[in-house]
Enzyme design. Structure first.
Site, PDB file in Angstrom:
ATOM      1  N   ASP A 396       0.861  -1.198   0.146  1.00 46.50           N
ATOM      2  CA  ASP A 396       0.075  -0.068  -0.127  1.00 46.50           C
ATOM      3  C   ASP A 396       1.101   1.225   0.015  1.00 46.50           C
ATOM      4  OD1 ASP A 396      -2.127   1.862   0.424  1.00 46.50           O
ATOM      5  OD2 ASP A 396      -3.254   0.083   1.497  1.00 46.50           O
ATOM      6  N   ASP A 510      -5.758   3.386  -7.088  1.00 45.60           N
ATOM      7  CA  ASP A 510      -6.794   3.691  -6.043  1.00 45.60           C
ATOM      8  C   ASP A 510      -7.416   5.150  -6.070  1.00 45.60           C
ATOM      9  OD1 ASP A 510      -8.222   3.341  -3.641  1.00 45.60           O
ATOM     10  OD2 ASP A 510      -6.504   3.549  -2.362  1.00 45.60           O
ATOM     11  N   GLU A 513     -11.622   8.042  -8.227  1.00 48.19           N
ATOM     12  CA  GLU A 513     -12.619   8.597  -8.471  1.00 48.19           C
ATOM     13  C   GLU A 513     -13.228  10.259  -9.178  1.00 48.19           C
ATOM     14  OE1 GLU A 513     -12.959   5.498  -5.830  1.00 48.19           O
ATOM     15  OE2 GLU A 513     -12.028   7.400  -5.353  1.00 48.19           O
ATOM     16  N   ARG A 592     -10.195   1.254  -8.400  1.00 45.93           N
ATOM     17  CA  ARG A 592     -11.414   1.177  -7.508  1.00 45.93           C
ATOM     18  C   ARG A 592     -12.441   1.796  -8.126  1.00 45.93           C
ATOM     19  NH1 ARG A 592     -10.777   4.231  -1.740  1.00 45.93           N
ATOM     20  NH2 ARG A 592     -10.746   6.082  -2.900  1.00 45.93           N
ATOM     21  N   ASP A 608     -13.073  -0.390   0.523  1.00 47.97           N
ATOM     22  CA  ASP A 608     -12.723  -0.294   1.888  1.00 47.97           C
ATOM     23  C   ASP A 608     -13.745  -1.048   2.756  1.00 47.97           C
ATOM     24  OD1 ASP A 608     -10.163   0.569   1.168  1.00 47.97           O
ATOM     25  OD2 ASP A 608     -10.537   2.684   1.596  1.00 47.97           O
ATOM     26  N   HIS A 666      -6.421  -8.395   2.388  1.00 51.48           N
ATOM     27  CA  HIS A 666      -5.926  -7.226   2.495  1.00 51.48           C
ATOM     28  C   HIS A 666      -6.442  -6.547   3.849  1.00 51.48           C
ATOM     29  CE1 HIS A 666      -4.373  -3.298   1.789  1.00 51.48           C
ATOM     30  NE2 HIS A 666      -5.429  -2.421   1.469  1.00 51.48           N
TER      31      HIS A 666
END
Length: 926
Positions: A396, A510, A513, A592, A608, A666
């Protein structure tokens, strides 16, 4: 003004579009009843509604206001289409009637529910009229005219209707401004060259008011009837409603909930948003596509190709309303007629998914908070020490220097290049995270990604033409504009620089958006029509800029208002292109944020989630929904991302997660470790065993992905896809199938040693033992101790499996075991796709093997339809045949007698076959 109508094939009041293609002409209207007065039940509903309103008025002492006009009382509650959908507004009678609509107050709904709209369209609300309709080579073109303004600004008076009969099972209907160009989604869609000759649908139009009426020819079922409410087409408010033929509706992502949507006044918002998956919120991706099951088992799908902020309102009529705040109304309708075919037809428009590398289907391990590359390495070594399968290790954002993309923490992650080298030596892979927010605060000349992006003008800009600055993990950031082809080159160069130090194998994109820890920017957002549109859909935060960038931000292709929902798709496209150029192999990307056609470039994880039992359940409808969306490489964070897992929860979740197409455990920082090595010997063994089961099934899973890539088959699918005639399967979302053959029934509750699951009609075989279960289509209780996951093979199937190893590289060199599950007629079929597992376009270039397996009359046949050198390296070792009714006297392999075993549960096993996969053979039992 005419009433809204329900037209049947016998009513003369519409234009009938005959499949022969004769130019349609308007026909005279008779006087038509309102569309909903079509049955005694609905007439009764109207009467009951009227009486209920009267009674409530007496009881309430008049709080419901004056008696509404009779035309309003005619509309049953379930058929009231909302005329005042604005949230955070108390709709008064004055506000409602200012729009020309009916106002009837209803008792307040339960908390969290929307309830019946108080303000709704009367039967005679003004809409568009179809003024003309002319034939084209592919269908028709028409002119729609609105003579009375609606209530949103910049109403568009004249619209162009374009209809194309693209295939016998696909219809394309597009409505746009007749005079001026409008933004349209920059998505490559197929262009047909000729009109469909024998469509399985018939299309009618209502002229005044305009409406589309679509029927399935074989059954007469009305699939669309848009006369139920007025069409509104303003510059920033587009709305069209339809009746639905049933309440069994799926899709419309990304949301968290059951697979089957509730039609009880349920509004689903589509606007990409960074938020932990929560019921009723708009989540990371936008997928304006639904699949609907019709009575009798037929299915159809509808896709609105529109990327603007949108909401879809569902109501019990059953009915549906599309509301979007930009673009055009560009609909594709897919007629199936079965659900598998609907999804194939959808992907023929948006594109088939990419073929993943084989290692992508192995087990992945990650956490935020390893703290260092050495700690990451320790986890890898512990997995190897216990011989637990693992194909990829991830990191990450903690590997970065100050959370900045394309940097490495030189203190804590100094050994990362050595770790990656070690992974590669052991046939394993390395995947790292990247965010689209580029740190903007480093001293000039010290951080090339920002300096060079700024120099080339590759970031989202404000309305003033300066880079929009938000805040993400590294602090203040600019946002890459992936709609600009030049950004793709810059992205590639950044990745090349980093790859020279850390030769990664895949990328995890990630926060795309895009996510922003501020609302809009460091300066907020300017006033104007993009950031404060006339209508804002029901987005989380009540603002388009909530936890993202300003909608007014400028991008190369258009304004962010139009492109927001495409951001993750555009980043995935740039990333896939870069990985191909850097590695020369199939790219592996997990994103994502997603949009239709994303499967061509990446997979998806469900975000998440939390370490809770309900989150484990919700992952199943999540998987199944993304199967509908053409993104088969999907999974959830196994054992949960946030919060602290328990040993029981993690064991059960590892069992379920071993059957996610994308299987990754994860975990977040500051929580205890949850990789398999962190648990007791019993739990660790259970996790290892189920991963070995997954790895044994990789040949089968890989073949399913080939079929997805080739023709749009789903990999994971709901039970109703295979049993559409069995209505008992239509609501099931606690089980799923791999392909058509393997039924997975996980435990989703704590403290139990059994699970109840639905077993569709037919014979099913226990995957582990071969014992048969005969079902009439019923719920069955199955034993499920903590170390056991229930798997059943469907009769008539042949599953290619393989002796599992600890990596896909080791596994693919092991002997194959073919499992035959005989049908009640003693037949079975299966197939196997085999290539080198990583090269680009192996199917397209012919560098693959494809083998078909078949059983009839006690003879198993392996037929090689296409061969490559890879198949010569693999041996078929064992054949297990489930459901052999009588003990054989002998078994012949290519005419030569072979030893065999036969068990009381009717399982015949022939071992040590030693046949090359590249060679066809037959095996007979007598």
């Amino acid at each position: 003004m005419k009433s809204y109508q329900k037209l049947t094939t016998t009513q003369p009041a519409a234009c009938r579009v005959e499949e022969e293609g004769a130019a349609p002409m308007p026909t005279g209207h008779g006087k038509l009843a309102p569309w909903w007065v079509g049955s005694g039940l609905l007439v009764a509903a109207v009467l009951l509604s009227t009486i209920t309103v009267w009674v409530l008025r007496q009881v309430s002492g008049g709080w419901l206001g004056p008696t509404p006009p009779p035309k309003c009382l005619l509309v049953p509650e379930s058929h009231r289409f909302d005329c005042y959908p604005e949230r955070r507004v108390v709709v008064t009678q004055e506000l409602c009637e200012s729009r020309g609509c009916c106002f009837i107050q209803s008792p307040p709904p339960a908390e969290g529910k929307q309830g019946v709209p108080w303000c709704f369209y009367p039967p005679d609300f003004p809409s568009y009229t179809l003024e003309s309709l002319n034939q084209t080579a592919l269908g028709m073109v028409g002119l729609l005219v609105r003579r009375e303004k609606a209530y949103y600004p910049r109403d568009i008076e004249k619209l162009r209707l374009n209809v194309e009969f693209e295939t016998d099972t696909r219809l394309h209907i597009k409505i746009t401004d007749a005079a001026n160009p409008r933004y349209e989604v920059p998505l490559d869609v197929p262009r047909v060259m000729k009109r469909a000759e024998n469509p399985i649908y018939s299309l009618n139009f209502s002229w005044d008011p305009f409406g589309v009426l679509l029927q399935r020819k074989a059954t007469g079922t009305v699939l669309l009837n848009t006369t139920v409410a007025p069409l509104i087409f303003a510059d920033q408010f587009l709305q069209i409603s339809t009746s639905l033929p049933s309440k069994f509706l799926y899709g419309l992502g990304e949301h968290r909930g059951s697979l089957l949507h509730s039609l009880d006044w349920n509004t689903l918002t589509l606007w990409a948003r960074d938020v932990s998956p929560t019921e009723s919120f708009n989540l990371y991706g936008a997928h304006p596509f639904y699949l609907l099951m019709e009575e009798g088992g037929d299915a159809h799908g509808v896709f609105l190709l529109n990327s603007n902020a949108m909401e879809v309102a569902l109501q019990p009529a059953p009915g549906l309303t599309w509301r979007t705040i930009g673009g055009v109304l560009d609909f594709y309708i897919f007629l199936g007629p079965d659900p598998n075919m609907v999804i194939q037809q959808y992907q023929q428009v948006i594109g088939f998914p990419a073929m993943p590398p084989l290692w992508a289907l192995g087990f992945h391990l990650c956490r935020w908070g390893y703290g260092s590359s050495n700690e990451t390495w320790q986890t890898v070594r512990a997995m190897r020490n216990y011989q637990i399968p693992q194909d990829a290790q991830w990191n990450d954002i903690d590997y970065m220097d100050g959370y900045r993309d394309f940097t490495l923490d030189s203190q804590k992650f100094a050994s990362l290049p050595s770790l990656v080298e070690d992974l590669h030596k052991h046939g394993q892979r390395y995947v790292m995270i990247l965010d689209p927010g580029i740190s903007s605060t480093s001293p000039h000349g010290s951080y090339w990604p920002f300096d060079e992006g700024l120099r080339r003008g590759l970031f989202l800009n404000t309305t003033q033409g300066q880079p929009l600055i938000g805040q993400v993990w590294p602090g203040f950031t600019a946002f890459a504009d992936f709609s600009n082809p030049d950004t793709h080159q810059w992205w590639l160069e950044n990745l090349q620089h980093f790859y020279a130090h850390v030769p990664f194998d895949g990328l995890w994109i990630d926060m795309n958006e895009p996510s922003n820890f501020m609302d809009g920017s460091e300066d907020g957002c300017p006033p104007g029509e993009f950031d404060s549109p006339p209508y804002t859909p029901a987005v989380l935060g009540d603002s388009l800029s909530a936890k993202t960038v300003c909608a007014s931000a400028k991008q190369k292709v258009s304004v962010h208002y139009n492109l927001h929902n495409l951001y993750g798709l555009m980043e995935a496209k740039a990333t896939a292109s870069a990985l191909i150029k850097i590695r020369g192999k199939r790219p592996f990307i997990i994103s994502r944020s997603t949009f239709p056609s994303q499967g061509r470039y990446s997979g998806h994880w469900l975000g998440d989630n939390r370490s809770q039992w309900k989150d484990m359940y919700y992952s199943i409808p999540g998987l199944l929904s993304f199967s509908l969306f053409g993104i088969p490489l999907v999974g959830a964070d196994i054992c949960g991302f946030s919060g602290s897992t328990s040993e029981e929860l993690c064991t059960r979740w590892m069992q379920l997660g071993a059957f996610y197409p994308f299987a990754r455990n994860h975990n977040t920082q500051n929580e205890k470790a949850q990789d398999p090595t962190a648990f007791s010997p019993a739990a660790r063994t259970a996790m290892k065993d189920v991963l070995l089961t997954r790895y044994s099934l990789l040949p089968f899973l890989y073949t399913l992905f080939h079929r997805a890539h080739l023709q749009g088959d789903t990999v994971v699918r709901p039970l109703f896809f295979e049993f559409p005639w069995d209505a008992a399967t239509w609501e099931l979302d606690r089980q799923f199938l791999w392909g058509r053959s393997l039924l997975v029934t996980p435990v989703l509750e704590p403290g139990v040693d059994s699970v109840t699951g639905y077993v569709p009609q037919g014979t099913w075989y226990d995957f582990y033992t071969g014992s048969s279960v005969n079902s009439s289509g019923e719920m069955l209780k199955m034993s499920a101790p903590l170390e056991h996951l229930n798997l059943h093979i469907r009769e008539g199937s042949i599953l290619p499996t393989q002796k599992p190893g600890t990596t896909t590289e080791v596994t693919r060199g092991n002997p194959l075991r073919l499992i035959v599950a005989l049908s009640s007629h003693a037949t079975a079929w299966g197939d196997l796709f085999w290539d080198d597992g990583e090269s680009l376009d192996t199917f397209e270039q012919g560098n693959y093997s494809y083998v078909v397996f078949n059983v009839t009359q006690n003879i198993f046949t392996s037929t090689v339809l296409h061969a490559s050198t890879e198949a010569t390296k693999v041996i078929i070792g064992t054949l297990s045949i489930f459901g052999v009714q009588k003990p054989p006297s002998k078994v012949l392999l290519n005419g030569q007698e072979k030893p065999f075993s036969y068990l009381d549960n009717q399982v015949l096993t022939v071992s040590d076959l030693g046949v090359s996969l590249s060679q066809g053979f037959s095996l007979q039992w007598l």
